[in-house]
Design an enzyme around this catalytic site. Structure first.
Site, PDB file in Angstrom:
ATOM      1  N   GLU A 210      48.405  30.896  18.230  1.00  0.00           N
ATOM      2  CA  GLU A 210      48.840  33.007  19.468  1.00  0.00           C
ATOM      3  C   GLU A 210      48.925  33.589  18.575  1.00  0.00           C
ATOM      4  O   GLU A 210      47.541  34.472  18.924  1.00  0.00           O
ATOM      5  CB  GLU A 210      50.314  32.573  19.871  1.00  0.00           C
ATOM      6  CG  GLU A 210      50.697  31.490  21.510  1.00  0.00           C
ATOM      7  CD  GLU A 210      48.889  31.381  21.905  1.00  0.00           C
ATOM      8  OE1 GLU A 210      48.276  32.034  22.247  1.00  0.00           O
ATOM      9  OE2 GLU A 210      48.797  29.981  22.695  1.00  0.00           O
TER      10      GLU A 210
ATOM     11  N   HIS B 118      40.413  31.029  22.455  1.00  0.00           N
ATOM     12  CA  HIS B 118      40.213  29.780  21.988  1.00  0.00           C
ATOM     13  C   HIS B 118      40.185  29.094  21.559  1.00  0.00           C
ATOM     14  O   HIS B 118      40.769  27.179  21.117  1.00  0.00           O
ATOM     15  CB  HIS B 118      41.776  29.410  23.064  1.00  0.00           C
ATOM     16  CG  HIS B 118      43.273  30.827  22.822  1.00  0.00           C
ATOM     17  ND1 HIS B 118      44.281  29.736  21.812  1.00  0.00           N
ATOM     18  CD2 HIS B 118      44.196  30.859  23.732  1.00  0.00           C
ATOM     19  CE1 HIS B 118      45.113  30.860  21.817  1.00  0.00           C
ATOM     20  NE2 HIS B 118      45.419  31.040  23.195  1.00  0.00           N
TER      21      HIS B 118
ATOM     22  N   GLY C 156      50.031  34.887  31.943  1.00  0.00           N
ATOM     23  CA  GLY C 156      48.665  35.224  32.526  1.00  0.00           C
ATOM     24  C   GLY C 156      47.062  34.172  32.784  1.00  0.00           C
ATOM     25  O   GLY C 156      47.226  34.479  33.806  1.00  0.00           O
TER      26      GLY C 156
ATOM     27  N   GLU D 179      50.798  23.152  29.088  1.00  0.00           N
ATOM     28  CA  GLU D 179      51.453  23.787  28.052  1.00  0.00           C
ATOM     29  C   GLU D 179      52.139  24.215  28.362  1.00  0.00           C
ATOM     30  O   GLU D 179      52.512  25.224  29.763  1.00  0.00           O
ATOM     31  CB  GLU D 179      50.828  24.456  27.579  1.00  0.00           C
ATOM     32  CG  GLU D 179      51.333  25.497  26.265  1.00  0.00           C
ATOM     33  CD  GLU D 179      50.577  26.839  25.770  1.00  0.00           C
ATOM     34  OE1 GLU D 179      48.984  26.766  26.213  1.00  0.00           O
ATOM     35  OE2 GLU D 179      50.604  26.820  24.404  1.00  0.00           O
TER      36      GLU D 179
ATOM     37  N   GLU E 130      44.213  27.974  28.547  1.00  0.00           N
ATOM     38  CA  GLU E 130      42.851  27.773  27.822  1.00  0.00           C
ATOM     39  C   GLU E 130      42.867  26.593  27.746  1.00  0.00           C
ATOM     40  O   GLU E 130      41.205  26.083  26.794  1.00  0.00           O
ATOM     41  CB  GLU E 130      43.496  28.705  26.255  1.00  0.00           C
ATOM     42  CG  GLU E 130      43.880  27.093  25.248  1.00  0.00           C
ATOM     43  CD  GLU E 130      45.321  27.590  25.363  1.00  0.00           C
ATOM     44  OE1 GLU E 130      45.500  29.005  26.139  1.00  0.00           O
ATOM     45  OE2 GLU E 130      46.112  27.305  24.429  1.00  0.00           O
ATOM     46  N   ASN E 131      43.312  25.712  29.023  1.00  0.00           N
ATOM     47  CA  ASN E 131      42.316  24.365  29.029  1.00  0.00           C
ATOM     48  C   ASN E 131      40.775  24.269  29.037  1.00  0.00           C
ATOM     49  O   ASN E 131      40.237  24.949  29.028  1.00  0.00           O
ATOM     50  CB  ASN E 131      42.105  24.073  30.186  1.00  0.00           C
ATOM     51  CG  ASN E 131      43.898  24.163  31.199  1.00  0.00           C
ATOM     52  OD1 ASN E 131      45.027  24.237  30.509  1.00  0.00           O
ATOM     53  ND2 ASN E 131      43.720  25.515  32.708  1.00  0.00           N
TER      54      ASN E 131
ATOM     55  N   HIS F 201      40.602  36.327  25.008  1.00  0.00           N
ATOM     56  CA  HIS F 201      41.965  35.206  24.487  1.00  0.00           C
ATOM     57  C   HIS F 201      41.346  33.955  24.984  1.00  0.00           C
ATOM     58  O   HIS F 201      41.681  33.738  23.313  1.00  0.00           O
ATOM     59  CB  HIS F 201      43.307  35.977  24.753  1.00  0.00           C
ATOM     60  CG  HIS F 201      44.089  35.178  24.197  1.00  0.00           C
ATOM     61  ND1 HIS F 201      45.051  36.139  23.048  1.00  0.00           N
ATOM     62  CD2 HIS F 201      44.970  34.188  24.812  1.00  0.00           C
ATOM     63  CE1 HIS F 201      46.171  34.911  23.377  1.00  0.00           C
ATOM     64  NE2 HIS F 201      46.745  34.284  23.910  1.00  0.00           N
ATOM     65  N   GLU F 202      41.178  33.915  25.674  1.00  0.00           N
ATOM     66  CA  GLU F 202      41.086  32.408  26.698  1.00  0.00           C
ATOM     67  C   GLU F 202      40.017  31.887  26.040  1.00  0.00           C
ATOM     68  O   GLU F 202      40.460  30.795  25.255  1.00  0.00           O
ATOM     69  CB  GLU F 202      41.575  32.363  27.904  1.00  0.00           C
ATOM     70  CG  GLU F 202      42.559  32.161  28.645  1.00  0.00           C
ATOM     71  CD  GLU F 202      44.184  32.693  28.146  1.00  0.00           C
ATOM     72  OE1 GLU F 202      44.035  31.179  26.811  1.00  0.00           O
ATOM     73  OE2 GLU F 202      45.025  33.622  27.848  1.00  0.00           O
TER      74      GLU F 202
HETATM   75  N1  TRP Z   1      48.443  29.458  25.997  1.00  0.00           N
HETATM   76  C1  TRP Z   1      48.290  30.473  26.827  1.00  0.00           C
HETATM   77  C2  TRP Z   1      47.366  31.592  26.392  1.00  0.00           C
HETATM   78  O1  TRP Z   1      48.721  32.111  25.271  1.00  0.00           O
HETATM   79  C3  TRP Z   1      49.504  30.509  27.083  1.00  0.00           C
HETATM   80  C4  TRP Z   1      50.283  30.034  28.068  1.00  0.00           C
HETATM   81  C5  TRP Z   1      49.303  29.973  29.429  1.00  0.00           C
HETATM   82  C6  TRP Z   1      51.753  29.622  28.928  1.00  0.00           C
HETATM   83  N2  TRP Z   1      50.450  29.421  30.409  1.00  0.00           N
HETATM   84  C7  TRP Z   1      52.169  29.068  30.238  1.00  0.00           C
HETATM   85  C8  TRP Z   1      53.053  28.519  28.046  1.00  0.00           C
HETATM   86  C9  TRP Z   1      52.644  28.408  30.445  1.00  0.00           C
HETATM   87  C10 TRP Z   1      53.495  28.605  28.370  1.00  0.00           C
HETATM   88  C11 TRP Z   1      53.730  27.668  29.928  1.00  0.00           C
HETATM   89  O2  TRP Z   1      47.039  31.918  26.635  1.00  0.00           O
HETATM   90 ZN    ZN Z   2      47.398  32.493  23.594  1.00  0.00          ZN
END
Ligand code: TRP
Ligand code: ZN
Length: 879
Positions: A326, A307, A267, A127, A270-271, A303-304
């Protein structure tokens, strides 16, 4: 690297994809000098695409193309064009298989997007647009495919090979290599793809879902971190249960995996079925992590995990819809954290983040709506507006609908859009359809940027017993948006009588059983409300619980604020009244309107400190003076040193006047040796460390001794760090140097602790901090390639150390500009985030503002600036 001005992408240009990918078959050959990626796509034309696309276009970035085959036949160079950022395959049939082989160099990937290496292991971050750094692909979230992934690597070095879904095959290969094949049954956009290969230990547990399925929970970490997984595992199980109970959401795969990596831009991610976490957001033990870290880990794990439904099962149509996943997911994790701890404290923390940082963003050059309509670099839009304001917008829907209808709406949303890539409008529509409410005007919250300002005025007609409240709303102009329309704002209100109780809010003279709290719905630029049957002028409690992300202008007297601090039935507003009182006192000092610190503030703090019958978690929050960042945000033209000076004077005065109470508070909240994470225990640690820091602030010898003892004997990091922080910011030079050295000697092998050691020094109030920061950058434990280290030194200094960063000679700004330029070459995402303190130059008085602008211009003039930094710097310097 950029050669010309980057292109702006517009929401209005959105078109459905010309081709869909049903299936992706990947084979990764991982080596020390690079990786070969074999990708086979099952492609067909999208029947919904208007017009005919002759060519297939795939996105790519920094790839070395080795071959292209269509339906098993290798294509000659005349059948496709490798344009670097695009692969165009000409004259393709309606349905076909496309095989693409690329060569990439994860070991040289310092941007940490796509496939890269972190402390010896391979990992991915896709992402938003990182998958295109792995192979050519339609890298957009509305292309959803089933992935099958085979990972091949050396068995010794990489015994653990992971990807999304379930492992379906594994075996040995020649030359000491092995493979594992993973299959993910759920179609997903490529930004949710993940791969990990490394030498990791496994912490395992199980969770039985509401329908009785057993889920295999796995946390993979490096062996040295094996003892730091318990809290994340517990948090995960609590999240899974909570999502079943509160949202009716059950986990869908048989395995759920978390991997901790040291080098990570954000941080966590959420793969699908394979969340990848920044080590600092997952690893914790009481000895090495403070309470704030434990709480952050619980929130991020949740949070993850959340998702999986809000983001993965239902995903975004395009990146303009980012807040769809988000904002909603932050709202969900906030509800979880509130339920796991103190709801009032959680609300205070969220509102503080909104009012200090998001309001500032929304009033600055990067201000954008929750659903933006253009961007240059999407990585720059993972903002407080998308996340936090987005969550506030969902929270307002919850407030307007009430919990039952909101749940009906979320059920409908998940059911209607399961397996789809949708828009924020689809979300609002589901809420409308399930509730029967019209959210037409409410949608403006997604479209208009800027923080609404509510101007509230009142008068009391004692004859008629009528209290009149007029509320006007105005939304300031922001880049590209002027003359905005009024928004639909839920305004929670209480009225307090002289005895401190909530009065009934009668909207009609003869209204019986009127409630004592109401959510007024503001929809017009001006409203007038009348409350009947009152025998005295009430004290209003406005926007209770921060019911909307707005600023409120009301001419509170200090007596009213003290009254609300003591009596408001809404805990959040009690805290808020205390903040407003302290702000008022500090601002009067800055303006020179008052000579000394108002005694009433001292007395208010005295009662907070000495009444153990009060909710101590709330007291611990109320004792925190408004931050310097918040005071900057409230100023029209901020004089950084004046703000720091005035706040310091108030702190001095409080600590001097309340020395006895502080010592007593310190003793009363002594460590009982157990480490618990209840709101009460957290509050006790916060109170004793606040008391300690205030006393050291005024150079109290006795407190210095207490701090040294606490530093030596602490059974947990919260207390050890509390003592260290107090010493570092004190005048006791020998003691603080001794403690810092001692701490480093003890913890130098633990990166998460070394990061805290860097941060406490980068935040130091001591003169000469900038020189010391330069020394820290030369310290053997500092690593330019590691985002956590960069954040803990440069990020903390520029973002949290107002007095030391804002030197009148501009040296802090020049320093930051240099580091941003340096980082831009290796990691543009991190550079773009780090530059943000300078973008606020308009907010600051001279000489600060002008010198910040100069430093920003020096970044703009750097050669080969990344798209990421280009966008931020140019927008910030625009007239
Ligand atoms: N989707 C992730 C979250 O909010 C955000 C995220 C993690 C992200 N790594 C990233 C966004 C690198 C952009 C680039 O939990
Ligand atoms: Zn998120």
């Amino acid at each position: 690297m950029r050669t010309s001005q980057p292109r702006t992408i517009y929401l209005s240009e959105y078109r459905v994809p010309a081709f869909l990918v049903d299936h992706v078959d990947l084979r990764f050959e991982l080596f020390e000098n690079g990786a070969r990626v074999h990708s086979t796509l099952t492609v067909r034309r999208n029947p919904e695409y208007p017009g005919v696309a002759e060519h297939l276009e795939l996105d790519g970035d920094s790839l070395k193309l080795e071959s292209v085959s269509l339906d098993g036949i290798e294509l000659g160079a005349d059948r496709y064009q490798d344009q670097g950022d695009k692969l165009v395959v000409q004259a393709v049939p309606d349905k076909f298989g496309l095989n693409v082989v690329t060569w990439i160099e994860p070991q040289n990937n310092t941007r940490l997007e796509g496939l890269y290496k972190s402390s010896g292991m391979f990992c991915t971050q896709c992402e938003a647009e990182g998958f295109r750094c792995i192979t050519f692909f339609p890298d957009r979230p509305d292309v959803m495919a089933r992935f099958r992934t085979r990972v091949e690597a050396d068995r010794e070095k990489y015994p653990v090979l992971l990807s999304n879904g379930n492992d379906v095959d594994r075996g040995e290969l020649a030359d000491g290599r092995h493979f594992v094949t993973w299959e993910d049954p759920f179609p997903k956009p490529c930004y949710l793809f993940a791969l990990v290969a490394g030498d990791l230990v496994l912490k395992q547990d199980t969770f039985t879902t509401c329908s009785g399925r057993d889920i295999d929970l796995r946390i993979y970490v490096e062996a040295r971190n094996a003892a730091k997984c318990d809290h994340a595992m517990d948090s995960l199980k609590r999240s899974m249960r909570w999502d079943e109970e509160v949202y009716g959401r059950e986990y869908d795969l048989d395995i759920f995996m978390i991997v901790a990596v040291d080098d990570f831009n954000m941080g966590a991610m959420e793969n699908k079925g394979l969340n990848i976490f920044n080590s600092s957001c997952v690893l914790a033990s009481p000895e090495t992590a403070a309470d704030t870290a434990f709480q952050r880990i619980e929130a991020i794990v949740a949070h993850e995990y959340f998702h999986n439904w809000s983001g993965n099962r239902v995903t975004c149509r395009d990146w303009f819809q980012l807040s769809l996943k988000e904002g909603f997911t932050v709202f969900r994790d906030a509800g979880f954290s509130a339920d796991m701890g103190s709801p009032t404290v959680k609300r205070i923390e969220d509102a503080t983040l909104m009012r200090t940082a998001q309001f500032a963003e929304d009033a600055g050059p990067m201000s954008h709506p929750v659903r933006p309509s253009s961007y240059m670099e999407i990585s720059n839009f993972y903002t407080l507006t998308i996340y936090e304001k987005g969550a506030e917008v969902v929270r307002m829907i919850h407030t307007l609908l009430g919990p039952e209808l909101f749940r009906k709406g979320s059920d409908l949303y998940f059911e209607r859009h399961d397996g789809q890539a949708v828009t924020t409008d689809d979300f609002v529509k589901a809420m409308e359809d399930a509730s029967g409410r019209d959210l037409g005007q409410f949608r403006l919250w997604y479209e208009q940027a800027g923080t609404p300002l509510l101007t509230v005025r009142d008068d009391f007609d004692s004859e008629a017993g009528i209290y009149r409240l007029t509320i006007e709303q105005a939304i300031p102009d922001s880049p590209g948006q002027t003359s905005k329309n009024p928004q639909h704002i839920p305004f929670a209100l209480g009225l307090l009588g002289a005895d401190g109780t909530d009065l009934p809010l009668r909207l009609f003279a003869d209204e019986n059983d009127a409630p004592s709290e109401r959510v007024l719905e503001l929809t017009a630029a001006r409203h007038e409300f009348e409350f009947h049957g009152l025998s005295e002028r009430p004290v209003p409690s406005l926007v209770r619980g921060f019911s909307a992300p707005v600023r409120v202008d009301y001419p509170w007297t200090r007596e009213q604020l003290i009254f609300l601090m003591n009596h408001d039935g809404d805990g959040f507003n009690r805290w808020d009244a205390g903040q407003r009182l302290a702000v008022d006192v500090i601002q009067a000092l800055i303006r020179g309107d008052e000579e000394g610190v108002d005694e009433r503030l001292v007395e208010a703090y005295r009662s907070l400190l000495s009444d153990p019958s009060l909710d101590q978690a709330l007291v611990a929050k109320m004792l925190q003076l408004p931050s310097e960042a918040y005071l900057v945000e409230l100023a029209d033209s901020a004089d950084a040193q004046a703000i720091h000076g005035a706040r310091t004077r108030v702190l001095d005065c409080l600590a001097q006047a309340l020395r006895g109470e502080l010592l007593e508070c310190y003793r009363r909240n002594g460590d009982d040796g157990s480490y618990q994470l209840t709101p009460e225990a957290i509050a006790a640690r916060s109170l004793r460390n606040t008391a300690l820091s205030w006393l050291l602030h005024i150079g109290d010898r006795e407190a210095c001794g207490l701090a040294q003892t606490q530093f030596q004997d602490a059974g947990n990091m919260t207390d050890r760090m509390g003592a260290l922080r107090a010493l570092v910011n004190s005048c006791f030079v020998t003691e603080r140097e001794a403690a810092l050295n001692d701490f480093y000697q003890c913890w130098q092998d633990d990166p998460q602790v070394v990061e805290q050691w860097f941060s406490v020094q980068a935040a130091s109030l001591q003169a000469g901090t900038l020189n010391h920061i330069r020394e820290l950058l030369a310290h053997p434990a500092f690593d330019w390639k590691n985002p956590n280290k960069v954040r803990s030194v440069i990020g903390v200094f520029a973002g949290q150390n107002l007095a030391q960063f804002h030197q009148a000679d501009g040296s802090g700004y020049i320093f930051l500009a240099e580091q941003v330029c340096r980082l831009d070459d290796s990691n543009p995402q991190i550079a773009a985030r780090l530059v943000s303190p300078l973008t606020r130059w308009r907010k600051f008085a001279e000489p600060y503002g002008g010198k910040m602008k100069q430093a920003l211009a020096s970044v703009r003039d750097k050669e080969g600036l990344s798209k990421d930094v280009f966008e931020i710097v140019h927008k910030s310097l625009k007239e």
